[in-house]
Scaffold this motif. Sequence first.
Motif, short mmCIF file in Angstrom:
data_model
loop_
_atom_site.label_atom_id
_atom_site.label_comp_id
_atom_site.label_asym_id
_atom_site.label_seq_id
_atom_site.Cartn_x
_atom_site.Cartn_y
_atom_site.Cartn_z
N UNK A 171 0.79 -1.23 -0.18
CA UNK A 171 0.03 0.09 0.11
C UNK A 171 0.82 1.28 -0.01
N UNK A 172 0.58 2.39 -0.84
CA UNK A 172 -0.53 2.37 -1.63
C UNK A 172 -0.41 1.81 -2.87
N UNK A 173 0.82 1.63 -3.35
CA UNK A 173 1.01 0.96 -4.99
C UNK A 173 0.60 -0.39 -4.61
N UNK A 174 -0.04 -0.75 -5.86
CA UNK A 174 -0.48 -2.40 -6.01
C UNK A 174 -0.66 -2.89 -7.47
N UNK A 184 -3.21 5.83 8.03
CA UNK A 184 -2.91 6.73 8.98
C UNK A 184 -2.44 6.45 10.18
N UNK A 185 -3.21 5.59 10.78
CA UNK A 185 -2.86 5.16 12.31
C UNK A 185 -2.21 3.77 12.13
N UNK A 186 -1.93 3.21 11.04
CA UNK A 186 -1.54 1.68 11.25
C UNK A 186 -0.64 1.50 9.88
N UNK A 187 0.16 2.44 9.49
CA UNK A 187 1.12 2.39 8.46
C UNK A 187 2.52 2.58 8.90
N UNK A 188 3.17 3.24 7.97
CA UNK A 188 5.00 3.23 8.06
C UNK A 188 4.98 4.40 9.23
N UNK A 235 1.95 3.35 14.51
CA UNK A 235 1.37 1.91 14.51
C UNK A 235 0.74 1.98 15.80
N UNK A 236 -0.46 2.77 15.85
CA UNK A 236 -1.55 2.47 16.95
C UNK A 236 -1.58 1.14 17.32
N UNK A 237 -1.57 0.66 18.73
CA UNK A 237 -1.81 -0.61 19.32
C UNK A 237 -0.66 -1.65 18.52
N UNK A 238 0.54 -0.93 17.88
CA UNK A 238 1.62 -2.03 17.60
C UNK A 238 0.94 -2.76 16.40
N UNK A 239 0.14 -2.23 15.74
CA UNK A 239 -0.34 -2.81 14.43
C UNK A 239 -0.04 -2.19 13.14
N UNK A 240 0.58 -2.58 12.46
CA UNK A 240 0.83 -2.20 11.08
C UNK A 240 0.18 -3.09 9.71
N UNK A 241 -0.59 -2.31 9.06
CA UNK A 241 -1.22 -3.03 8.19
C UNK A 241 -0.91 -3.08 6.71
N UNK A 242 0.12 -2.02 6.35
CA UNK A 242 0.71 -1.94 5.15
C UNK A 242 1.58 -3.24 4.81
#
Length: 817
Positions: A4-7, A54-58, A61-68
């Motif tokens: 994310x964001x390129x795919x 915005x909250x779970x990216x590079x 990382x809120x709550x230590x969660x990174x989705x990207x």
Amino acid sequence: MLPIPSFRLSPAVLLLTCAILANPSFAIESVLSESDAMADLKAVQAILVSKCIDCHGADEQNADVRLDQLSTDLVSDPKGAETWHDALGAIQRGEMPPDDAAPLTTAERQVLAGWISNQLNRLTAARKATGGRVVLRRMNRQEYQNTMVDLLGVELNYTENLPPDSVSEEGFMNNGSALRMSALQLEYYLQAARRGLKSAITEGPAPEPFSHSASESVSDKKKDHWTTRLGRNGRFVARVPEFPDTGAFEIRVKAHAEIPPEAPLPIMQVQFGFRSDVRAPAKIVAVTEVANEESKEFVFRARLEEYPIQSRTQSKYPGMLIWIDNVYQDGKRAPKPVQIKEQVEGKKKPVTRLHYPEDPEFPKIVIEEVSFKAPVFASWPPKHSQDILPRQPDSPSDQRQAASEAIDRFLPRVFRRPIQDQERDLFLNYYDTVRQSEESFVAAMREVFAMALIAPDFLYLAEPSSQQHTITDDQLACRLSYFLWSTMPDPQLFELAKTGQLHRPEVLSEQVQRMLADDRASRFLDSFSKQWLDLAGVDRVAINPEYYPGFDNALKPLLQRETQAFFAEIVRQDLPATQLLVADFTMMNQALAKHYGIDDGPRGTSFQRVSWGPLSSRGGLLGQGAILMANSTGEDSHPIKRAVWIRDRLLDDPPAPPPPDVPDLDQDLPELASLPLKDQLKLHLENDACADCHQALDPWGVALDSFGATGLLREKIIRLNPKDRKKRLQHDVDDAVTLPDGTDVKGIAELRQYLVDQQSKAFARALSKRMLSYALGRSLEFSDEETVEQLTQQFIAADYQISELVRLIVCSDPFQR
């Protein structure tokens, strides 16, 4: 990973699909069409970018969660799967995005939650997948009981110490994945085997039978009414002064009935046990209706090992007792006894005794004579003993040869296949070992055979193979017999397997027809219908006496039996399976007819086919008490449970489970109790996460709201006022709904007709799928979809005849591989 964001999407397969394809057994069911896959992931990508990164990216990382950079290889990355699972829960609870961020729209939440749910479901399926192989499974309790009786020829309760069977996700108790084994359980199997063999294999000379008869009742307790005339009160008791401790016994009761016009039939219950100081240990031998008004002899047989036996040193109440009662009840109390005085010869003063007046309108049983005999046998040794151990030689040199012959004879029946030389040698060597410590040849052979009865090849329906293949005739005979009879193959199946004829299509079809016509097929009809339709749910519901003060819990097994007998009637009469939805008849006995308010129903305990008549709108499964009660609260209908049951059991379209931490609607809350049902259900729609499901779910159950918790029709919904339980709240029944496809229906009559007119193929598929799963003893997988679709089409073409569906399943590739 999901960049994310390129795919950039692979031209053939999704990136996520590629990850899951690493598991070969899951490959087929993971492949989606490229266009659908592209649309799904592009939509998910857009939502994550706009609402989550915005909250779970590079950068954060809120709550230590990174989705990207979260792994999409759920099979090899359990931690990543857990993170996706947690994210799904947060979305469903409305906790993500947080309050200070732009919320997800309804459409966005559906896309994101749906995508995660699908991947988690595929992960679960991947871990369970067997590639279409039948799971090695042990016999369940019913199968073990039937097999032991057929194998040993002795009717005992072999499962009394075994744990209950676990239920699979499909509701079946013969699924190999759900049937466990423990060391303690194996000990119980050994106990059952030793107990059964002790009764089955006799030794020594024929015992002398004991017999006794009585035409007058003895007094078991001074205060009760002991008599030969059994009406609303009264009991007949016969004392058996001498008796053996083991063996078959026979009780003969000569009796007739006195039945007033239009009265139901009396019901005779026979118990066997003994009197002690504080209680009377006993077990029921038989319960049967007495319809004859002329003298008739009733014969009941059982084994003494199954009954409490009096201690030989107990002397206060010597002897065994036979109790006979008339257990028919109509809800009225027996008239109270009155004291009368009568002159007795030899007494100066009149003697006071109790007189028990008879009710002339109550059906009675008149006992003429009761006799007891034990042990009972046609020959000695009994046939079941000779079948297992034909010879019992005295010479030690001849005993080993007799042991070898008995092993050759018994083991193929135990293992349900020919045995190998090394297997025979193994058990013969074991005989050599135990014979040194056992006191007799018979005792040694009992122990040898007990070891065979805890071997995996007996306890499990074993089909050893390193790869898929067409099963042998022996294995096919086992699959067939445990599918339709819940027991081992009979001699005819064994012979067909031995001669290699069973795989021939015409032979297999003949056997299916023969087996369905046999009384033992009732095991399949009863077990499958009970588990498919979840009739055990009746026992999970406690009927609230505040709402239904007259309900008798003894009706619960009768309600279950109604549906089982109804299913059996459809099959045995070769009626289309669609009649399960719309038939204007049901099966009931006198007690159920009374419950349903049918005055001209059956008179006895046996179930008979009865037309609903003016109540025909309630016909089919949806109008039967077991279905309605099992999906109720015990106080009121439960439209959501009823809706889930329809979609799951009848249409094979179960809704997704509710989001976590979403409470049920509590009708005891004053603000809810005062609302009509539809207004209560509207509260689900206020929560977007709930509304997605309930808009397509609730109407199915609301259409059945004219039935209360006990399955009876109603025009008013009565609720207790939570503020004052002595007061009642009333609402009119409103069962008019719009189904998810836009069809308007009002009540059960229109709903059941809609199911036949618009959902008959879905119903045919649901029944085909469930029966195939039951027949195979495993959950179905994606690799079975082609078979299910083929079965469905053939089932429909055969006018929905269930007997033909059974034949199609037996002849199908999964059943024979």
